[in-house]
Each structure stands twice: as C-alpha cells, then as structure tokens.
Design a protein around this motif. Structure first.
Motif, PDB file in Angstrom:
ATOM      1  N   UNK A 149      -1.327  -0.635   0.774  1.00 37.45           N
ATOM      2  CA  UNK A 149      -0.030  -1.183   0.955  1.00 37.45           C
ATOM      3  C   UNK A 149       0.038  -2.463   1.724  1.00 37.45           C
ATOM      4  N   UNK A 150       0.977  -3.255   1.334  1.00 38.97           N
ATOM      5  CA  UNK A 150       1.070  -4.688   1.952  1.00 38.97           C
ATOM      6  C   UNK A 150       2.012  -4.293   3.229  1.00 38.97           C
ATOM      7  N   UNK A 151       3.282  -3.820   2.890  1.00 39.07           N
ATOM      8  CA  UNK A 151       4.029  -3.374   4.149  1.00 39.07           C
ATOM      9  C   UNK A 151       4.574  -2.210   3.556  1.00 39.07           C
ATOM     10  N   UNK A 152       5.705  -1.843   4.093  1.00 36.44           N
ATOM     11  CA  UNK A 152       6.650  -0.581   3.991  1.00 36.44           C
ATOM     12  C   UNK A 152       7.318  -0.749   2.689  1.00 36.44           C
ATOM     13  N   UNK A 153       7.412  -1.975   1.780  1.00 37.58           N
ATOM     14  CA  UNK A 153       7.964  -1.818   0.770  1.00 37.58           C
ATOM     15  C   UNK A 153       7.291  -2.530  -0.419  1.00 37.58           C
ATOM     16  N   UNK A 154       5.957  -2.788  -0.075  1.00 34.24           N
ATOM     17  CA  UNK A 154       4.845  -3.300  -1.031  1.00 34.24           C
ATOM     18  C   UNK A 154       3.793  -2.816  -1.052  1.00 34.24           C
ATOM     19  N   UNK A 155       3.121  -2.545  -2.264  1.00 30.77           N
ATOM     20  CA  UNK A 155       2.017  -1.918  -2.598  1.00 30.77           C
ATOM     21  C   UNK A 155       1.323  -2.570  -3.749  1.00 30.77           C
ATOM     22  N   UNK A 156       0.167  -2.732  -3.619  1.00 32.48           N
ATOM     23  CA  UNK A 156      -0.723  -3.417  -4.715  1.00 32.48           C
ATOM     24  C   UNK A 156      -1.904  -2.854  -5.143  1.00 32.48           C
ATOM     25  N   UNK A 157      -2.197  -2.544  -6.392  1.00 32.84           N
ATOM     26  CA  UNK A 157      -3.404  -2.116  -6.923  1.00 32.84           C
ATOM     27  C   UNK A 157      -4.337  -3.333  -7.957  1.00 32.84           C
ATOM     28  N   UNK A 158      -5.372  -3.436  -7.456  1.00 35.23           N
ATOM     29  CA  UNK A 158      -6.216  -4.334  -8.277  1.00 35.23           C
ATOM     30  C   UNK A 158      -7.458  -3.577  -8.799  1.00 35.23           C
ATOM     31  N   UNK A 159      -7.592  -4.382 -10.065  1.00 32.88           N
ATOM     32  CA  UNK A 159      -8.705  -3.566 -10.857  1.00 32.88           C
ATOM     33  C   UNK A 159      -9.607  -4.735 -11.513  1.00 32.88           C
ATOM     34  N   UNK A 160     -10.688  -4.146 -11.719  1.00 29.88           N
ATOM     35  CA  UNK A 160     -11.810  -5.080 -12.292  1.00 29.88           C
ATOM     36  C   UNK A 160     -12.810  -4.400 -13.261  1.00 29.88           C
ATOM     37  N   UNK A 161     -13.227  -4.467 -14.451  1.00 32.14           N
ATOM     38  CA  UNK A 161     -13.981  -3.748 -15.171  1.00 32.14           C
ATOM     39  C   UNK A 161     -14.996  -4.644 -16.144  1.00 32.14           C
ATOM     40  N   UNK A 162     -16.258  -4.010 -16.074  1.00 29.77           N
ATOM     41  CA  UNK A 162     -17.245  -4.660 -17.021  1.00 29.77           C
ATOM     42  C   UNK A 162     -17.907  -3.688 -17.743  1.00 29.77           C
TER      43      UNK A 162
END
Length: 705
Positions: free
Chosen positions: A233-246
């Motif tokens: 969660x970045x803050x109460x209104x923002x969330x981020x999911x990052x993905x990387x694959x090989x």
C-alpha cells in the motif's frame, strides 16, 4: 543463441511502445499522489475474472474456481490434467509435460489453444493474443495457487477471444510474515521437480526446476521458472503490485507425429528425431495499481511488457514432411526404422516477440448495482525467420523466411449490473479495433489492413434463495484472424473474416444439502463465421471459413459422501458440433468438408470423476479422465490413413491416483500415479500420430516454515 543483430530485429521499430509506457508511468505517478483519509486502506492490486466464491451469485454465466487445495489433493502434474476437472473444457496432450497445452472450451478446436483467452493475474499470458494466438509457451502448473474459468457474456470484459471463455491463472498472494516452503519430487522417466518459495513483507519469490523425459523416445525437458511478486500500500487510497518473471525451456522434442505403420510396428513412444531441439526464453514484467477514488469506486491500471524468444530446430514438421526426401518418407510409410543422421537437413523456425500494453479498468458500486468500464492499448511485434541448414545438427544456413509482423490493438468495454430484488441484469458491450502489418525483409514486399468489431451482450441472474442461482447470458463473440492469415508473404491482403458467433447459455448453481454443490448449464454457440487454420484443422486442410454450430450440456458437482469419502464430477455432453454449411477455401472458394459433418477434435462426451477419502492425516484420491471418440479432420475420416494424419481417434479413460500424508504441521509427504494402468492411447493426428504420457510414478515431500 538468442542474440539478434540490429539488422535482424525490430525491437526499436515501433513508435508506440515509448508512448504507451510513458503514458503508463505518468498514470501511475499521478494516481500515487492522491490521498483520501476517508477511504479504506488498499492491500493487493489485482485484476480478477471471478474473484471469491461469494461473487458467483451475481455472475450471469458458468464459472469454476480450482483452488490450491484442489491442486494439492490431486498432486497435479500438468495444467492439462487440472483443466479437465472443469466441465466444458477439453485439453489435448502433446509432449507429455503440458508445456504446449491444446485447450478448447465447448467443442472448439483445441490446437495451440487459439480459441481461448488465457490470462495470468488478469493480464495477457499468450505472447501474441491478437496477431498469433498460439500457445507454444505455457507456464508449469506449479506456478499457480488458483485457476478461474469463466464462460458467458462476462467474457466481454476481457478479450480478444470472446467466444469460448476466459482462463485466468493466479499466482500466490505475497505474504506479510516471513516464511516459505521447500518441495522436492522424484519419479520414473528421470523425473525431478524442485521448488522453493520465500516471502515476507508483501514480497514473494517462487522458483521451480522441473526436468524429465517426455511422452516419446528422444524427448527430454529441462525447465526453470522464476517469479517475483511485491504488493504494498502506498497510502490509504493507493496500492501497487509489481511482478517479474523469467522462464527458460531447453527441450529435445520433435514436431512430427508417427505414420500408421510406425505406430503399429514400433509403438506410440517411437521417435527417431534425436536432433530436434526446442529452446525458449521469456521475460515478463507488469505493474497493477489500485486507486480508490472513494469507498465505492476503484480505478485499476495495469501495464505489462513481455519478451518471448523461441528457436525450434527440427528435421520434420509432420509425418510426411518433404524435408528428408521421398525415400525417407516412403520408409516411414512402410514402418521401417529411419536414420535421421542420413538426412542432411535441419530447419530452424526462429521466433521473437515483444508484447506490451496498458489497461485501466474502473469499477463503481452504486445503489442499483455495479458499473464497470475499461480501455486497453495493446501492441505486438513479431520477428519471424526460417533458416534451412544442410546437416542433421545444423544451427545455421540459408534464410528462407524473414518477416516482421506488427499489431496495434485498441479496445474498450462497458457494463452495468442492475440489481432488482432477486434479479440482476447486466448489459455489456465491447469494441475492438486492430491494425496489422507485415513486411517481408527478403524482397521488401509489405501489406497492412485493419479490422474492428462491436460485440454486445446481456446477462441475467435470479436468486430465489440464498443457495440457488439461475443464470443466463446472450452475447456476440469475436476472435481476430492471425496476421499471416490476413496478409500473405507477398504483402497481399487475404479476404478472411474475423470469427463471429452468437453465444447463449442458461444454467443453475445450487447447494444440495449441507455439503454438495452443483452447477449445470446448457450452451449454444452459433458461428456466422468460424476460421479453420490449415495447420490445426488436420491433414493439411487449407485456410478455410464457414458456418458452424456447437450445442451441449455441462455439469459439475462435488461434495461429501459420508464416512470420510468425497466425490467430484465434471461432465460435458456435446451432441452438436457441426458444419452448418461446407467451409470454403479462402484462397479459391473450393469446398472444404461437407455440410453436416462434425468438427474435428470435438468429442461428444468428456468426463472427469474422482473419489476421495480423508481420515485424520491421510488424504487419498482416485480419478478417471474420460475423452470420447473424435474425428481428426473435416472429412470425418474413420479408417486411419497411412500418413497417420487422418482417422478416427478412439475414446479413452485414463486413471490417476494420489496419496497425501501430513506427518506434522510443517511436513507433508505424497505420492502419485498418472496413467495408472500405463495405457497407450492416441491424442492427436494433426501432424501424424501423437500419444499420451506413459505411466508416471512420483513421490515427494513438502516442508513449510
């Protein structure tokens, strides 16, 4: 071997990638600055196809969720085995490891999974879903914690293939507390599978190493799959999911099937092509951002970039390929052993793809129901070459194909669910606009064209009680042709139409007693135009198109039988899968097939049934997977032809068994048997006879910490 010189590759050719990625970065940066103290804290940013089981009461279509428990209990070996647990889905084996699954929904041709939309965490899984939707790559089942299968009008929320349905593979949710697991499995046919998972603080790392022999002689696979996922969660209104694959595959595997005489004399595992090699490298990155506009509205924006590199060197592409000459082929037709090292040829089909895009999706809950809308900009660059070598083990030679294919696709959808007492009504519409171009770098010829489609739909649910949902949907389906079908080598535009269909279903989801759940649906898919690509239709059928009708019933049920026993069933009855008019060759209008003939690879009956037993620390399961008789070509040929590429494929039942024992809270031991009775059976005749995997016996242990 994966390097490309700047003269050979078009990685920087497209002007669209910098624009798309810059726009995506700006969108995420803008969203991350927003703050609203009144909204609830976000946790995981993701795109769901179904979501939790609670969503099923409002879903106007057939839907199935395969859970982590389902995967563990059956000790699934391939995604093929898993998807057969879903009614309406047929999957044809190829090399034995499920690396190139042939998936179909409701009777459509399964070859290369071209008729289905495949997603991972809600984002495209195929390397070119618009321009070349063929699955020569598919992750291992070990990578996933859950699978969603959705049919009906809700498929219009995704795309571009919106006829059969959507399959969404979901990777594990990152854990907050530090922990993980270690798992090792050994088996016959030189099988090894090692897996490690680590996580904590919203971060997950999963690595799998799998290797072993394939379904035939001279087939071996070595696979590495690394996945990283970070959600915060970045803050109460923002969330981020990052993905990387090989992902990396190094396989010794051929493309060609057997002639009828080879199959009868040497058996289904015979494969003389010891020099054929198949190598893949795939790199994937994506980010999904959730922005809570308020308590009722969320904007989910995803950006993604995939790079796929495939080299397949082979001495034959089917059971009668001209590559090794007439004497070589005649020996194969006669069932005589051949020496592939006497054939001074090896052809490399070299493919390089870049796929990237951005997709914002808005969801707004309101007093009358829920509103959804989204747009997507999607881009594909294909670099395709063929090199003909002059020795059995050649990895260089004369370039006979060198062309670039580009796709720019823009789409949008909008839907609104209206909740009226016990009813929900959801009108929905999708629009696709696709521009394609092809450049032949050998002679400079090029061509371009554009296609578009507007596809509306509507879905209805009725919930007369908390345990009963009646659902129905009607929608127009769409699937784009491949770039190579639209534009020929000389740059000429071919008059091939997009696939279009009218899709209807009506069904029921209910709970029977305290433990049993049941879902059943009648479906009807009426094609005003269905494309039959020659390489997937059987027996070298030319590119053709025409009208077809698919109609049937699907049922699935599971629950407890008492005294520790459990039952599970998935059944599909497909009485109709017919050409309603004879297809026509796109190039010359010649008739292909006969009106009323059954479509190839569309069995009337498929059934997966399992009986489980659970007592204390022990959990066991016996499963039967049955696939009915099917034709392998449009002519509905019954007697096998000498080249093995035509002929009726007999019905088959394959039995699987698994046993799990939990020694303590952290340690679980297991063993499994796939194809328990070691049955030899034909799965495919498209390029000659291909058989299913021989018996596999595996034993392993998992330790959680």
């Amino acid at each position: 071997m994966f390097a490309r010189s700047t003269s050979e590759c078009h990685r920087s050719r497209s002007p669209f990638k910098p624009t798309a990625l810059a726009f995506a970065a700006a969108t995420l940066a803008l969203c991350s600055q927003a703050v609203n103290a009144n909204s609830t804290e976000s946790t995981l940013a993701t795109v769901e196809v179904i979501g939790s089981e609670e969503n099923l009461i409002k879903l106007p279509g057939s839907a199935n969720i395969i859970s982590q428990t389902d995967l563990d209990n059956s000790r699934a070996f391939t995604v093929n085995e898993v998807l057969r647990k879903v009614p309406g889905v047929t999957v044809r084996d190829e090399e034995g490891f499920g690396l190139r699954p042939n998936i179909a929904i409701r009777g459509l041709n399964p070859t290369r999974s071209t008729k289905v939309t495949l997603l991972e965490d809600g984002l495209p899984l195929s390397y070119a879903p618009y321009g070349d939707n063929a699955s020569y790559y598919h992750p291992m089942i070990d990578r996933y914690s859950r699978i969603e299968v959705l049919k009906g009008s809700s498929a219009l929320l995704f795309g571009p293939q919106t006829v059969g349905g959507v399959i969404n593979y979901i990777t594990p949710t990152p854990r907050q507390e530090f922990g993980g697991s270690l798992q090792g499995t050994l088996g016959n046919r030189d099988y090894f599978n090692g897996r490690i998972g680590l996580g904590g603080g919203g971060f997950n790392l999963d690595y799998v190493r799998k290797q072993g022999q394939g379904a035939r002689d001279n087939t071996n696979h070595e696979l590495d799959d690394l996945n990283l996922k970070y959600a915060f969660s970045i803050d109460e209104r923002n969330a981020l999911t990052l993905r990387a694959s090989y992902y990396q595959e190094r396989s010794q595997v051929t493309y060609a099937g057997l002639t009828q005489a080879e199959f009868e004399r040497f058996g289904g595992q015979y494969n003389p092509f010891e020099n054929d090699r198949f190598d893949i490298e795939r790199i994937g990155t994506s980010a999904t951002h959730d922005f809570s506009l308020n308590d009722n509205a969320t904007l989910t924006t995803s950006i993604y970039y995939f790079q796929f590199d495939r080299d397949w060197w082979r001495q034959a592409s089917n059971s009668q390929d001209a590559q090794c000459g007439g004497a070589f082929n005649n020996a194969r037709l006669a069932g005589q052993a051949v020496d592939v090292n006497s054939c001074n040829s090896n052809q490399g089909r070299l493919r390089y793809y870049e796929t990237y895009g951005i997709e914002p999706r808005l969801t707004v809950a309101h007093s009358a129901g829920e509103f959804q809308a989204g747009v997507k900009a999607h881009f594909e660059d294909q670099d395709r070459r063929q090199i003909n070598g002059s020795s059995p083990t050649a990895r260089s030679g004369v370039v006979v194909e060198n062309n670039l294919r580009n796709t720019q696709a823009y789409s949008a959808f909008v839907s609104n669910r209206f909740d009226i007492n016990q009813f929900s009504i959801t009108p929905i519409a999708r629009y696709e606009s696709i521009d394609v171009e092809r450049l032949n770098q050998l002679d400079g010829s090029q061509g371009a064209t554009q296609i578009s489609a507007f596809t509306p739909g509507i879905g209805v649910t009725w919930n007369p009680s908390p345990t009963l949902t009646v659902f129905s949907s009607l929608h127009e389906g769409f699937a784009p042709p491949r770039v190579e079908d639209l534009i020929g080598t000389a740059g000429t535009v071919t008059e091939v139409d997009a696939e279009q269909s009218t899709n209807f279903e009506v069904g029921v989801r209910t709970q029977l007693g305290e433990t049993w759940t049941l879902q059943s649906a009648y479906f009807r898919t009426d094609f005003s135009n269905l494309i039959a690509v020659g390489s997937i239709a059987g027996g070298g059928t030319p590119l053709s198109q025409g009208k077809a009708l698919f109609e049937g019933l699907e049922v699935n049920a599971n629950g407890e039988l008492g005294m520790g026993f459990l039952g599970r069933l998935a059944y599909t009855w497909l009485p109709t899968a017919d050409q309603t008019e004879a297809f026509r060759n796109v190039s010359n209008g010649a008739l292909v097939g006969v009106e009323g003939n059954r479509q190839p690879y569309a069995p009337r009956h498929t059934l997966t049934a399992a009986l489980g037993y659970q007592q204390g620390k022990l959990r066991s399961e016996l499963e039967a997977q049955y696939v009915g008789q099917q034709f392998s070509d449009f002519a509905n040929t019954v007697a096998p032809t000498p080249d093995g590429q035509r002929g009726e494929i007999d019905a088959v039942a394959v039995w699987n068994m698994s046993l799990n024992y939990q020694f303590d809270k952290a340690t679980t031991g297991f063993l499994s048997a796939k194809n328990l009775f070691d049955k030899t059976y034909i799965t495919d005749r498209t390029r000659g006879i291909i058989v299913g995997m021989p018996r596999l016996l595996q034993v392993g242990v998992r330790y959680d910490f």
